[in-house]
Design a protein around this motif. Structure first.
Motif, PDB file in Angstrom:
ATOM      1  N   ALA A  63       0.840  -1.195   0.000  1.00  0.00           N
ATOM      2  CA  ALA A  63       0.000   0.000   0.000  1.00  0.00           C
ATOM      3  C   ALA A  63       0.876   1.246   0.000  1.00  0.00           C
ATOM      4  O   ALA A  63       1.982   1.258   0.504  1.00  0.00           O
ATOM      5  N   TYR A  71      -5.365   6.342   9.004  1.00  0.00           N
ATOM      6  CA  TYR A  71      -4.034   5.907   8.585  1.00  0.00           C
ATOM      7  C   TYR A  71      -3.092   5.990   9.780  1.00  0.00           C
ATOM      8  O   TYR A  71      -2.951   7.050  10.380  1.00  0.00           O
ATOM      9  N   LEU A  84      -5.379   1.799   7.072  1.00  0.00           N
ATOM     10  CA  LEU A  84      -4.001   1.329   6.929  1.00  0.00           C
ATOM     11  C   LEU A  84      -3.338   1.280   8.290  1.00  0.00           C
ATOM     12  O   LEU A  84      -3.376   2.256   9.044  1.00  0.00           O
ATOM     13  N   TYR A  89       0.398   0.156   9.650  1.00  0.00           N
ATOM     14  CA  TYR A  89       1.768  -0.305   9.396  1.00  0.00           C
ATOM     15  C   TYR A  89       2.569  -0.215  10.704  1.00  0.00           C
ATOM     16  O   TYR A  89       2.823   0.881  11.209  1.00  0.00           O
ATOM     17  N   PHE A 131      -5.156  -2.499   4.753  1.00  0.00           N
ATOM     18  CA  PHE A 131      -3.725  -2.810   4.643  1.00  0.00           C
ATOM     19  C   PHE A 131      -3.140  -2.998   6.044  1.00  0.00           C
ATOM     20  O   PHE A 131      -3.142  -2.060   6.841  1.00  0.00           O
TER      21      PHE A 131
END
Length: 642
Positions: free
Chosen positions: A2, A234, A258, A260, A282
């Motif tokens: 992503a 995010y 998202l 991460y 993601f």
């Protein structure tokens, strides 16, 4: 993968919006002096971003990148001089050098300041910027700013977006600053040298939709308070030094798209609360030290597209509930300790394009339900004790571009159905395959990467092999292949593709000298790594190898080579590894070769070389020169003077 969180380039649009309120009256003297003070601190402006900023003209109507507002009595409210500006039919990419002048803090009505992407802005962020109490958008990203984040930013209580990414900022993030950012929706601090813990006061940024702290030196744990950011979409904390567990509170981030957390030092297991991440698409946890089994609740992520959990210490069985995640396009679970069988429910993942379960402890058989995965492009089950014996007969139903089954227990001959496949990457290395290399391999015209190393293939390389005009990486090492190398070095090229990147033919029984013109052949023009060690080739080292401008690795150990080391080899200026040991080479070592800029491994041991070893900068151990009775000089004993 992503895409990274990135700044929405609103400043230009906002500048245009403000232009409708432009004053015709003269610019306020305080604002003019503040802006001219900024211009004086600029040492280079190659494309004239500030050319229109002259004392004789009106800053409200004539200065590019400046807008004023009637509601505030014609005061400057927007200064946008980004180094990256796009219009309907152009993109202007430029830079500006200098420092941020504290005089900008005198723009007391300023709402937008965009000095991003100027690349060469240096020095510290003035603490005086804390006086810009009307500021709503502050973009200083993609420069070379140093120092710390000013504590005075705590007074910027109206900020909605703050981007300081891709600078050289250091120190800790002041906790009071985050506490005051209750209106902030986007925060970007990525690509700096920020350190210390992420303050728990981050939980007070209740309007936050984007938080990007990746690629810093943050340590400590992820604060439990992060679960209070209920509108967060995010979250990127990757590439830091964060340790400890993933907080259970993270499951409360139902708007998160998202997440991460990769490339940190996280430990413990994935909390079952992740089932609350109902908007997540993601999810990346790779490159950590996470343990335990994956919770069955991971099957409750209705929008998930990518699960990237590789390079951890996960154990236990793969949850069958993953088969419920029908939106999944990519699974990367490589290099963990998963055991048991691949769940048949994975056959329900009809949108799956990549399935990488390599380097685990999974056992066979592969469930035939996977034959339903008609969108699957890449399948990697390498380095699992699957004990396959043969590739399942339903595999031809898949439309794979990449098939990797290295070290999975395959035996026997290559299956002939491969000849009619569209496979571009094929890795069947470290198995028990045997027999001749079939002529039908030439029908695999999409092949760009072929690894059949560490098997039991015998025969010469068939003449038809030349038709693999897209092949760029070839690894056939550790087989029983014979014949000469001409078929490989004369392979066809499908311009601009099909030039070799790497060749490894070591530990076979190839014979016949290397073609003197090998370095002039079109297929070799881009080669980076050439490994031919332990084949009874004979002959000499071709001078033309020096014409391979991209060659970094050359290994010709134990090839029965004779003659001298050609001085021309030193023309291959990218060479980093040169192994010519255990041959019958004679003469002196060419000085040019030993003084290549990037040389980091050099081994000519076990030859008949003589003379003084040329002076060299590279650190080469004694073992690289041993076994040459005629050689002398550092690092060997000094030469005897006659």
């Amino acid at each position: 993968m992503a895409t990274r969180i990135h700044k929405t380039p609103l400043s230009l649009l906002l500048l245009l919006a403000f232009s409708s309120h432009l004053q015709s009256q003269a610019c306020h003297e305080q604002d003019r002096e503040a802006l001219l003070g900024f211009k004086r601190a600029i040492t280079s402006d190659p494309s004239g971003l500030l050319r229109s900023w002259t004392r004789s003209s009106d800053c409200c109507s004539a200065w590019e990148g400046v807008a004023c507002d009637t509601a505030s009595g014609g005061r400057v409210v927007n200064v946008s001089r980004s180094g990256l500006v796009s219009g309907n039919d152009f993109i202007l990419d430029t830079y500006m050098s200098g420092n941020l002048s504290p005089t900008l803090s005198n723009l007391t009505f300023l709402k937008i300041l965009d000095l991003s992407n100027l690349k060469e802005m240096r020095g510290q962020i003035p603490h005086e910027f804390g006086k810009l109490s009307h500021l709503t958008y502050l973009f200083l990203d993609s420069n070379k700013l140093t120092g710390t984040i000013p504590v005075s930013f705590r007074y910027l209580t109206r900020l909605k977006k703050l981007y300081l990414s891709d600078n050289r900022l250091s120190g800790v993030v002041p906790s009071p600053v985050l506490s005051s950012f209750s209106s902030l929706s986007e925060l970007g601090f990525s690509g700096n040298n920020l350190s210390g813990s992420i303050p728990s006061s981050i939980g007070k940024m209740v309007s936050l939709t984007k938080l990007d702290l990746h690629e810093n030196n943050f340590s400590g744990t992820i604060p439990e308070s992060i679960g209070k950011l209920k509108v967060l979409e995010y979250l990127d904390l990757s590439e830091n030094q964060i340790f400890g567990n993933i907080p259970k509170s993270i499951g409360g981030l139902s708007e998160l798209v998202l997440l991460y957390l990769n490339s940190n030092r996280l430990t413990g297991s994935v909390p079952s609360s992740v089932s609350g991440l109902s908007s997540l698409q993601f999810f990346r946890l790779s490159e950590n030290k996470l343990t335990g089994t994956l919770p069955p609740s991971i099957g409750l992520l209705p929008k998930i597209q990518r699960l990237i959990f590789e390079n951890n210490l996960f154990t236990g069985k793969l949850p069958a509930t993953i088969g419920h995640l029908t939106t999944l396009t990519d699974i990367f679970f490589s290099n963990n300790r998963f055991s048991g069988k691949i769940p048949p429910s994975f056959g329900n993942l009809l949108n799956l394009q990549t399935l990488d379960l390599s380097r685990n402890r999974l056992s066979g058989p592969i469930p035939p339900q996977l034959s339903k995965l008609q969108n699957l492009q890449s399948l990697d089950l390498s380095s699992n004790p699957l004990r396959l014996v043969s590739i399942p007969n339903w595999f031809p139903k898949l439309k794979l571009f990449r098939l990797l089954l290295a070290k999975t227990g395959l035996k026997g001959n290559l299956p002939s159905w491969l000849s009619s496949s569209s496979i571009s990457t094929l890795d069947l290395s470290s198995n028990g395959l045997k027999g001749k290399l079939p002529t039908w391999i030439a029908n695999m015209t999409n092949l760009s990467f072929l690894n059949l190393s560490n098997n039991g293939f015998f025969s010469s390389v068939p003449e038809e092999f030349k038709n693999l005009s897209l092949l760029m990486d070839l690894d056939l090492h550790s087989n029983k292949l014979s014949g000469n190398l001409d078929t490989i070095f004369s392979k066809n090229v499908h311009e601009p593709l099909g030039h070799f990147n790497s060749i490894d033919l070591s530990n076979n029984m190839f014979t016949g000298s290397i073609d003197e013109d090998v370095g002039e052949k079109s297929v070799m023009a881009s080669i980076v790594s050439l490994v031919l060690s332990h084949n009874p080739l004979g002959g000499s080292i071709p001078k033309s190898l020096g014409k391979l401008s991209g060659l970094k690795v050359l290994k010709l150990r134990g090839n029965g080579l004779s003659g001298t080391i050609p001085m021309e080899l030193g023309n291959a200026k990218e060479l980093e590894i040169i192994v010519l040991s255990d041959n019958n080479l004679s003469g002196e070592i060419p000085e040019k070769l030993l003084n290549l800029e990037g040389l980091r491994e050099f081994d000519v041991s076990g030859n008949r070389l003589s003379g003084k070893i040329p002076p060299h900068k590279a650190i080469i151990p004694v073992s690289g020169f041993m076994g040459n009775p005629g050689l002398c000089g550092s690092p060997l004993p000094p030469c005897k003077h006659s």
